[in-house]
Scaffold this motif. Structure first.
Motif, PDB file in Angstrom:
ATOM      1  N   ASP A  40       0.778  -0.985  -0.087  1.00 34.10           N
ATOM      2  CA  ASP A  40       0.068  -0.082  -0.036  1.00 34.10           C
ATOM      3  C   ASP A  40       0.795   1.117   0.033  1.00 34.10           C
TER       4      ASP A  40
ATOM      5  N   ARG B 282       0.678   4.095   2.359  1.00 34.78           N
ATOM      6  CA  ARG B 282       1.154   4.193   3.842  1.00 34.78           C
ATOM      7  C   ARG B 282       2.562   3.864   3.833  1.00 34.78           C
TER       8      ARG B 282
ATOM      9  N   GLY C 158       5.254   0.923   8.743  1.00 31.84           N
ATOM     10  CA  GLY C 158       3.811   1.660   8.080  1.00 31.84           C
ATOM     11  C   GLY C 158       2.798   0.806   7.758  1.00 31.84           C
TER      12      GLY C 158
ATOM     13  N   ALA D 241       2.465  -1.174   5.746  1.00 37.54           N
ATOM     14  CA  ALA D 241       1.940  -1.231   4.214  1.00 37.54           C
ATOM     15  C   ALA D 241       2.285  -2.577   3.300  1.00 37.54           C
TER      16      ALA D 241
END
Length: 208
Positions: free
Chosen positions: A9, A12, A144, A146
């Motif tokens: 992601d 993020r 993060g 992510a």
């Protein structure tokens, strides 16, 4: 079929480099070499003619894409580079002769020659961990939250990330934590016929 994949992601990712550090530690990657590299994309204008502060950027982690049709496997003269039953590309060091044909064939520049051992190395998707049901080191360590790991052939519901407060892996489809995304938000690196498996989620920014 199985296709182990990492989804990132990008909204993020903050380029904390935890994934790079964890990868090197888990896989004993030599100094000066990396199985993951974090690229900065931008700053780029949000629209034609735009100037600062109307710019945008994101960080792009790049590693072996564990392609569905890997060019590295096609050119390997010894069968050292091979595709496994879980869709990942592995290197059999006992067969590798260090010719580096695979290094030259890889369109993403993610392989290197371990000069001390005389063999080619790259991201293995933490094969030693995932075969035991664990997550890759880069996923677990993501600051993060992510990065996500799962079987692309099973869909988004199969993707798990770092642990929540209760010690359970988060799910990519958990809308209480993950902002929704559409198919238009999902991207992959340029495809030269090798069909890279990794996916990147990017919302409200231009994929470059």
């Amino acid at each position: 079929m199985t296709q182990y994949t990492i989804v990132t992601d990008l909204n993020r990712c903050v380029s904390c480099l935890n994934c790079m550090v964890a990868c090197k530690e888990a896989n004993d990657v030599p100094i000066g070499n990396f199985w993951i590299k974090i690229l900065r994309v931008g700053p780029n204008p949000k629209f034609e003619g735009a100037e600062y502060p109307d710019v945008e950027m994101y960080y792009l982690p790049v590693s072996c894409q564990h392609c569905k049709n890997p060019s590295c496997v096609e050119v390997c003269p010894t069968g050292a580079s091979h595709k496994t039953e879980n869709g990942t590309i592995q290197v059999d060091k006992d067969k590798c002769i260090g010719c580096q044909f695979c290094v030259m064939a890889c369109p993403y520049g993610v392989r290197y020659l371990n000069e001390e051992q005389g063999v080619v190395e790259k991201c293995t998707r933490c094969y030693q961990k995932t075969q035991e049901g664990e997550l890759p080191a880069c996923v677990v360590s993501c600051g993060g939250r992510a990065r996500w790991f799962g079987d692309m052939d099973k869909g988004w519901d199969d993707f798990r990330g770092s642990l929540d407060a209760n010690g359970e892996p988060l799910r990519l489809t958990d809308e209480d934590y993950i902002k929704p995304f559409t198919d238009a938000d999902v991207h992959s690196l340029p495809d030269s016929g090798n069909h890279p498996s990794d996916r990147f989620i990017l919302r409200n920014r231009v994929w470059r």
